[in-house]
Design a protein around this motif. Structure first.
Motif, PDB file in Angstrom:
ATOM      1  N   ASN A 179       0.824  -1.214   0.000  1.00 51.91           N
ATOM      2  CA  ASN A 179       0.000   0.000   0.000  1.00 51.91           C
ATOM      3  C   ASN A 179       0.853   1.257   0.000  1.00 51.91           C
ATOM      4  O   ASN A 179       0.478   2.284  -0.585  1.00 51.91           O
ATOM      5  N   ALA A 180       2.011   1.181   0.654  1.00 50.59           N
ATOM      6  CA  ALA A 180       2.881   2.354   0.737  1.00 50.59           C
ATOM      7  C   ALA A 180       3.401   2.772  -0.628  1.00 50.59           C
ATOM      8  O   ALA A 180       3.577   3.956  -0.911  1.00 50.59           O
ATOM      9  N   TRP A 181       3.626   1.804  -1.503  1.00 47.20           N
ATOM     10  CA  TRP A 181       4.188   2.117  -2.820  1.00 47.20           C
ATOM     11  C   TRP A 181       3.113   2.409  -3.860  1.00 47.20           C
ATOM     12  O   TRP A 181       3.348   3.125  -4.827  1.00 47.20           O
ATOM     13  N   GLN A 182       1.921   1.831  -3.661  1.00 47.02           N
ATOM     14  CA  GLN A 182       0.831   2.049  -4.618  1.00 47.02           C
ATOM     15  C   GLN A 182       1.244   1.695  -6.044  1.00 47.02           C
ATOM     16  O   GLN A 182       0.966   2.429  -7.003  1.00 47.02           O
ATOM     17  N   THR A 183       1.961   0.584  -6.183  1.00 55.34           N
ATOM     18  CA  THR A 183       2.411   0.115  -7.494  1.00 55.34           C
ATOM     19  C   THR A 183       2.089  -1.379  -7.607  1.00 55.34           C
ATOM     20  O   THR A 183       1.788  -2.037  -6.605  1.00 55.34           O
ATOM     21  N   PRO A 184       2.129  -1.931  -8.820  1.00 53.86           N
ATOM     22  CA  PRO A 184       1.802  -3.356  -8.971  1.00 53.86           C
ATOM     23  C   PRO A 184       2.758  -4.291  -8.225  1.00 53.86           C
ATOM     24  O   PRO A 184       2.382  -5.402  -7.867  1.00 53.86           O
ATOM     25  N   TRP A 185       4.014  -3.834  -8.004  1.00 52.76           N
ATOM     26  CA  TRP A 185       5.016  -4.706  -7.399  1.00 52.76           C
ATOM     27  C   TRP A 185       5.591  -4.084  -6.140  1.00 52.76           C
ATOM     28  O   TRP A 185       5.632  -2.855  -6.002  1.00 52.76           O
ATOM     29  N   LEU A 186       6.060  -4.906  -5.244  1.00 51.17           N
ATOM     30  CA  LEU A 186       6.638  -4.431  -3.999  1.00 51.17           C
ATOM     31  C   LEU A 186       7.875  -3.555  -4.246  1.00 51.17           C
ATOM     32  O   LEU A 186       8.604  -3.769  -5.219  1.00 51.17           O
ATOM     33  N   PHE A 187       8.061  -2.585  -3.375  1.00 49.46           N
ATOM     34  CA  PHE A 187       9.175  -1.629  -3.441  1.00 49.46           C
ATOM     35  C   PHE A 187       9.099  -0.716  -4.672  1.00 49.46           C
ATOM     36  O   PHE A 187      10.093  -0.110  -5.055  1.00 49.46           O
ATOM     37  N   GLY A 188       7.932  -0.634  -5.303  1.00 48.07           N
ATOM     38  CA  GLY A 188       7.766   0.267  -6.425  1.00 48.07           C
ATOM     39  C   GLY A 188       8.571  -0.107  -7.653  1.00 48.07           C
ATOM     40  O   GLY A 188       8.851   0.746  -8.498  1.00 48.07           O
ATOM     41  N   LEU A 189       8.939  -1.359  -7.772  1.00 51.85           N
ATOM     42  CA  LEU A 189       9.762  -1.808  -8.897  1.00 51.85           C
ATOM     43  C   LEU A 189       8.949  -1.877 -10.182  1.00 51.85           C
ATOM     44  O   LEU A 189       7.735  -2.134 -10.161  1.00 51.85           O
ATOM     45  N   GLU A 190       9.615  -1.688 -11.288  1.00 49.30           N
ATOM     46  CA  GLU A 190       8.944  -1.725 -12.587  1.00 49.30           C
ATOM     47  C   GLU A 190       8.564  -3.142 -12.991  1.00 49.30           C
ATOM     48  O   GLU A 190       7.640  -3.343 -13.783  1.00 49.30           O
ATOM     49  N   ARG A 191       9.309  -4.132 -12.462  1.00 55.16           N
ATOM     50  CA  ARG A 191       8.991  -5.516 -12.762  1.00 55.16           C
ATOM     51  C   ARG A 191       9.090  -6.315 -11.467  1.00 55.16           C
ATOM     52  O   ARG A 191       9.751  -5.880 -10.517  1.00 55.16           O
ATOM     53  N   PRO A 192       8.444  -7.468 -11.400  1.00 52.15           N
ATOM     54  CA  PRO A 192       8.432  -8.238 -10.156  1.00 52.15           C
ATOM     55  C   PRO A 192       9.808  -8.760  -9.777  1.00 52.15           C
ATOM     56  O   PRO A 192      10.595  -9.164 -10.636  1.00 52.15           O
ATOM     57  N   SER A 193      10.086  -8.749  -8.489  1.00 49.33           N
ATOM     58  CA  SER A 193      11.329  -9.304  -7.974  1.00 49.33           C
ATOM     59  C   SER A 193      11.089 -10.742  -7.514  1.00 49.33           C
ATOM     60  O   SER A 193       9.965 -11.254  -7.577  1.00 49.33           O
ATOM     61  N   ALA A 194      12.126 -11.378  -7.013  1.00 48.94           N
ATOM     62  CA  ALA A 194      11.992 -12.733  -6.478  1.00 48.94           C
ATOM     63  C   ALA A 194      11.059 -12.753  -5.277  1.00 48.94           C
ATOM     64  O   ALA A 194      10.375 -13.750  -5.025  1.00 48.94           O
ATOM     65  N   LEU A 195      11.014 -11.641  -4.520  1.00 48.70           N
ATOM     66  CA  LEU A 195      10.087 -11.569  -3.386  1.00 48.70           C
ATOM     67  C   LEU A 195       8.646 -11.637  -3.873  1.00 48.70           C
ATOM     68  O   LEU A 195       7.823 -12.359  -3.309  1.00 48.70           O
ATOM     69  N   ASP A 196       8.332 -10.888  -4.915  1.00 47.19           N
ATOM     70  CA  ASP A 196       6.987 -10.957  -5.487  1.00 47.19           C
ATOM     71  C   ASP A 196       6.667 -12.386  -5.902  1.00 47.19           C
ATOM     72  O   ASP A 196       5.574 -12.905  -5.619  1.00 47.19           O
ATOM     73  N   ALA A 197       7.605 -13.040  -6.573  1.00 46.29           N
ATOM     74  CA  ALA A 197       7.373 -14.401  -7.064  1.00 46.29           C
ATOM     75  C   ALA A 197       7.066 -15.358  -5.931  1.00 46.29           C
ATOM     76  O   ALA A 197       6.096 -16.125  -5.978  1.00 46.29           O
ATOM     77  N   HIS A 198       7.881 -15.326  -4.884  1.00 48.93           N
ATOM     78  CA  HIS A 198       7.669 -16.249  -3.766  1.00 48.93           C
ATOM     79  C   HIS A 198       6.380 -15.915  -3.010  1.00 48.93           C
ATOM     80  O   HIS A 198       5.633 -16.816  -2.618  1.00 48.93           O
ATOM     81  N   LEU A 199       6.122 -14.624  -2.808  1.00 49.94           N
ATOM     82  CA  LEU A 199       4.913 -14.219  -2.092  1.00 49.94           C
ATOM     83  C   LEU A 199       3.654 -14.609  -2.858  1.00 49.94           C
ATOM     84  O   LEU A 199       2.679 -15.107  -2.267  1.00 49.94           O
TER      85      LEU A 199
END
Length: 238
Positions: free
Chosen positions: A173-193
């Motif tokens: 919610n803090a980033w208000q973006t599709p991926w965590l930490f406001g990244l442009e593409r998903p990270s490994a954290l997004d994948a595992h989560l």
């Protein structure tokens, strides 16, 4: 988790870091191929999946977290430098949840069958190396599997999972973006989560997942990478 993280890997550092993976299915429910002598003595002493066997070193890498970190050395967007330490820490915390306890709560038959299979093998004329591997596996079952199915351990696991999901929801919610930490593409954290979110829903524990994370999951699970990996299947063997 590893397969989905790899599907989302992005660009390699350079051509020399490109990785090709040849998948080898392991039938873990009926045939229990993960308990064979070859697998436990030569591939993964834990007698579990997944495991990555790099052709250059030949030394198997077990555990989803370690495999993901290894792949991220070649694919920077999996764990980007801008928030790499935070991503590694949160992946570590995510795997502090016992997915096994959520999946097999009230269903100890599968792990009991594995124990019986191993104890049966101990009575057969097998190699000393295999016998030692079985002893280690039985101890691992006691400490890592049976122990987490007790009511006290299950309650503690649920409380830990709820706290972590709340933190991750706040981060999203803090980033208000599709991926965590406001990244442009998903990270490994997004994948595992995202796979954890799917697992909770597959085993009827969607109550563990906050609404914002459910919506985040729904969007990702409509993506081509998810469909490529899952092909309409569930994350749970049950």
């Amino acid at each position: 988790m590893v397969r989905y993280a790899f599907a989302l890997r992005g660009q390699a550092k350079d051509q020399g870091h490109e990785i090709r993976i040849k998948e080898q299915p392991v039938e873990i429910i009926k045939a229990k191929e993960q308990l064979s002598e070859h697998y436990m003595c030569d591939i993964n002493a834990n007698g579990e999946v997944p495991v990555l066997v790099p052709l250059d070193s030949g030394k198997p890498i077990p555990e989803s977290v370690d495999i993901t970190k290894h792949l991220a050395e070649s694919y920077p967007s999996m764990i980007p430098d801008s928030c790499g330490s935070e991503i590694k820490q949160l992946i570590y915390e995510l795997h502090g949840i016992s997915f096994f306890a959520f999946t097999f709560a009230g269903k100890p038959q599968g792990i009991q069958a594995t124990k019986a299979r191993l104890e049966g093998l101990q009575k057969e004329p097998i190699s000393d190396q295999y016998r030692a591997a079985i002893d280690i596996k039985l101890q691992r079952l006691k400490e890592k599997k049976f122990a987490v199915l007790t009511p006290q351990a299950s309650k503690k696991n649920e409380e830990y999972a709820a706290q972590l999901m709340t933190r991750l929801e706040s981060l999203l919610n803090a980033w208000q973006t599709p991926w965590l930490f406001g990244l442009e593409r998903p990270s490994a954290l997004d994948a595992h989560l995202l796979v954890f979110i799917a697992r909770m829903q597959d085993v009827g524990r969607g109550d563990v997942i906050p609404e914002a994370l459910k919506k985040y999951g729904e969007k990702a699970m409509n993506g081509p990478e998810w469909h490529e990996v899952m092909q309409g299947r569930h994350t749970s063997p049950l």
